[in-house]
Design an enzyme around this catalytic site. Structure first.
Site, PDB file in Angstrom:
ATOM      1  N   SER A 132     -37.262 -92.405  81.066  1.00  0.00           N
ATOM      2  CA  SER A 132     -35.960 -92.921  80.897  1.00  0.00           C
ATOM      3  C   SER A 132     -36.030 -94.185  80.052  1.00  0.00           C
ATOM      4  O   SER A 132     -36.956 -94.730  79.385  1.00  0.00           O
ATOM      5  CB  SER A 132     -35.626 -93.502  82.224  1.00  0.00           C
ATOM      6  N   TYR A 180     -37.958 -98.199  90.044  1.00  0.00           N
ATOM      7  CA  TYR A 180     -37.481 -97.288  88.886  1.00  0.00           C
ATOM      8  C   TYR A 180     -38.134 -97.489  87.565  1.00  0.00           C
ATOM      9  O   TYR A 180     -38.715 -96.704  86.844  1.00  0.00           O
ATOM     10  CB  TYR A 180     -36.111 -96.967  88.887  1.00  0.00           C
TER      11      TYR A 180
END
Length: 278
Positions: free
Chosen positions: A157, A170
């Protein structure tokens, strides 16, 4: 003209919908047979509705409609034994393995990092980091047995390249994926196995576009929706868009899976509308 991955077999996790489905279908369109797995249910702390067996069956039909073979399995990528069994069965049916796309992942809402609960932290690390390792661990013996090298693509990501507040669990998981990628690339390179990461920004799939995310980004509104989320997402980018599409990530996955990238390994490839510049 032959497809860009003609005659190869690709293993795709999280394939029931969203980016995983897009990757499976794009690789199939370019000539690959597909082993597709998904948990086909929700996660405890994820705001996104769970995928279903019907979703996975729809992915399979899309692959079949491209005249490619497909093997599917309902698998929790956190369960290494089940994951390896499903992959072993798929390779037995399709005859080989050339490409691994470790795509399965979740996005969950959290607090500041020092206030994040242990269950939310653990679920994130288990799904978005440990399961990536398990996916590659299950697949590497098949790549080595084939003796022809291969390509492994891990979904990280933009949060694997920079930090965001209230997303520390995350961010940690997606940074960890980069560490896995670089180590696997070093260890497997001598066997002509390439390992790279893609780094998406916001992607308009159910992982982003759901009521829980709308409320998380716009707690000031009673009934926020996609039109309320879009202007906020656009502030993350240099290009004037709120998000990219799953197909945009699939373009990068296909490139890294194909021989067009035959000497590219250990790379972090953003598909981010310029987000990393901000």
């Amino acid at each position: 003209m032959a497809g860009r991955v003609e005659g190869k077999v690709a293993f795709v996790t999280g394939a029931a919908r969203g980016q995983g489905r897009s990757h499976a279908v794009r690789l199939a369109r370019e000539g690959a047979d597909i082993i597709a797995v998904d948990i086909c249910e929700g996660f405890d702390n994820s705001p996104a509705p769970g995928s279903t067996l019907e979703d996975l069956a729809e992915t399979a039909e899309m692959v079949k409609n491209l005249d490619r073979r497909v093997v599917t399995a309902e698998v929790d990528v956190r369960d290494f034994d089940a994951l390896a069994k499903a992959l072993d069965g798929g390779v037995e049916q399709l005859g080989r393995l050339d490409i691994i796309v470790a795509n399965a992942g979740i996005g969950t809402m959290a607090d500041k990092l020092h206030k994040t609960s242990e269950p939310i932290w653990q679920e994130m690390i288990d799904v978005n980091l440990s399961s990536v390792w398990k996916t590659v661990k299950a697949g590497v013996p098949h790549l080595l047995a084939g003796g022809a090298g291969g390509s492994i693509i891990l979904t990280s990501s933009v949060a694997g390249l920079k930090a965001y507040p209230y997303m520390g669990h995350y961010v940690a998981a997606k940074h960890g994926v980069v560490g896995l990628m670089r180590t696997f690339a070093l260890e497997l390179g001598p066997q002509s196995i390439r390992v790279n990461c893609v780094h998406p920004t916001h992607v308009c799939t159910p992982l982003l576009l759901n009521e829980g995310t709308y409320r998380g980004f716009r707690p000031d509104l009673d009934n926020p929706g996609i039109d309320d989320l879009a202007p906020i997402c656009q502030t993350y980018h240099v290009l004037p868009i709120p998000w990219v599409h799953a197909e945009d990530i699939s373009n990068a996955v296909l490139f890294l899976a194909s021989d067009e990238s035959r000497y590219i390994t250990g790379v972090t490839l953003p598909v981010d509308a310029g987000s990393c510049l901000k």
